[in-house]
Design an enzyme around this catalytic site. Structure first.
Site, short mmCIF file in Angstrom:
data_model
loop_
_atom_site.label_atom_id
_atom_site.label_comp_id
_atom_site.label_asym_id
_atom_site.label_seq_id
_atom_site.Cartn_x
_atom_site.Cartn_y
_atom_site.Cartn_z
N ASP A 40 0.87 -1.17 0.00
CA ASP A 40 0.00 0.00 0.00
C ASP A 40 0.91 1.23 0.00
O ASP A 40 2.06 1.16 0.47
CB ASP A 40 -0.89 -0.03 1.24
CG ASP A 40 -1.63 1.26 1.45
OD1 ASP A 40 -2.40 1.66 0.55
OD2 ASP A 40 -1.42 1.91 2.49
N ALA A 41 0.42 2.34 -0.50
CA ALA A 41 1.26 3.54 -0.59
C ALA A 41 1.12 4.45 0.62
O ALA A 41 2.07 4.68 1.38
CB ALA A 41 0.94 4.30 -1.87
N ARG A 79 -7.34 13.03 6.46
CA ARG A 79 -7.11 11.62 6.12
C ARG A 79 -8.39 10.79 6.31
O ARG A 79 -8.75 9.96 5.46
CB ARG A 79 -6.00 11.06 7.00
CG ARG A 79 -5.74 9.56 6.85
CD ARG A 79 -5.35 9.19 5.44
NE ARG A 79 -4.91 7.79 5.36
CZ ARG A 79 -4.73 7.14 4.23
NH1 ARG A 79 -4.95 7.74 3.06
NH2 ARG A 79 -4.31 5.88 4.23
N SER A 109 -2.52 0.78 -4.76
CA SER A 109 -2.99 1.94 -4.00
C SER A 109 -4.28 2.52 -4.53
O SER A 109 -4.61 2.41 -5.72
CB SER A 109 -1.90 3.02 -4.02
OG SER A 109 -2.35 4.22 -3.44
N ASN A 110 -5.00 3.19 -3.63
CA ASN A 110 -6.16 3.99 -4.00
C ASN A 110 -5.76 5.23 -4.80
O ASN A 110 -6.59 5.83 -5.47
CB ASN A 110 -6.91 4.46 -2.75
CG ASN A 110 -7.84 3.42 -2.18
OD1 ASN A 110 -8.22 2.47 -2.85
ND2 ASN A 110 -8.21 3.59 -0.92
#
Length: 220
Positions: free
Chosen positions: A9-10, A40, A116-117
């Protein structure tokens, strides 16, 4: 234990999502941490809601919308800093151990990727800023499937493109909900619990819990 592929994940795992606000902390004032946390939280909330609705918008749009909300929610923060905060998000700091760990895993013969998103443009900018572009084999963005994590189609991008069984992939994320989704999909998962959060999603446990990525080199 060595795996054929390590997928990361980033945001929150490789890159510090709070670095953008921290970079302008002196101008934001005492509520900077609160602003960053709300930013966030809303960024993620918007991704989940849009996936459930079937109304995709790329992660950069959600990042800007989440910041707009956070600035309204924290009136002490200068709204005039919006542009600077968004610019800083393109160059987030990576965590200190990240470059060395990724280089060591790459040297072991493993394939490395980000899943990642983030939008492709966001991820490319972050990777280049942190000089990680030479060690990554691929960068997978949810933009290709127009659905956010934890939708199974996101994780399936890796196994389909690399022609691997899920169990051959070690997936690392600092987000416990992401780990749960990847576990259900069939990845071997590692929760990078940087913030020492309590356990949750107990029916989808990670194979390993580490405080940073360094443990991947010593037993992960």
């Amino acid at each position: 234990m060595h795996f054929a592929a390590y997928v990361f994940d980033a945001y929150g795992t490789l890159f510090d999502v709070h670095a953008a606000v921290r970079r302008h902390a002196d101008q934001i004032g005492p509520d900077g941490q609160l602003l960053s946390e709300i930013w966030r939280a809303k960024q993620l909330e918007y991704s989940w809601v849009r996936t459930l609705m079937g109304a995709y918008a790329d992660f950069w749009q959600l990042t800007e919308q989440a910041l707009d909300f956070a600035l309204r929610k924290v009136p002490s923060a200068d709204k005039g800093l919006k542009t600077k905060l968004l610019e800083a998000y393109w160059r987030l700091d990576c965590y200190p151990e990240v470059p060395a760990v990724l280089k060591a895993l790459k040297a072991s013969g493993a394939k490395l990727a980000i899943l990642s998103n983030g939008s492709p443009e966001m991820l490319e900018a972050a990777v280049k800023s942190a000089a990680l572009d030479q060690v990554l084999d691929d960068i997978y963005s949810v933009d290709a499937v127009k659905r956010f994590k934890t939708d199974p189609s996101v994780y399936d991008m890796v196994t389909t493109n690399w022609r691997l069984y899920p169990g051959a992939v070690s997936f690392q994320s600092s987000n416990r909900w992401d780990v749960a989704g990847a576990t259900k999909f069939g990845f071997r998962t590692v929760w990078i619990n940087r913030a020492n959060q309590p356990e949750e999603y107990r029916d989808f446990p990670p194979a390993l819990i580490l405080p940073s990525l360094e443990g991947l080199l010593t037993g992960g």
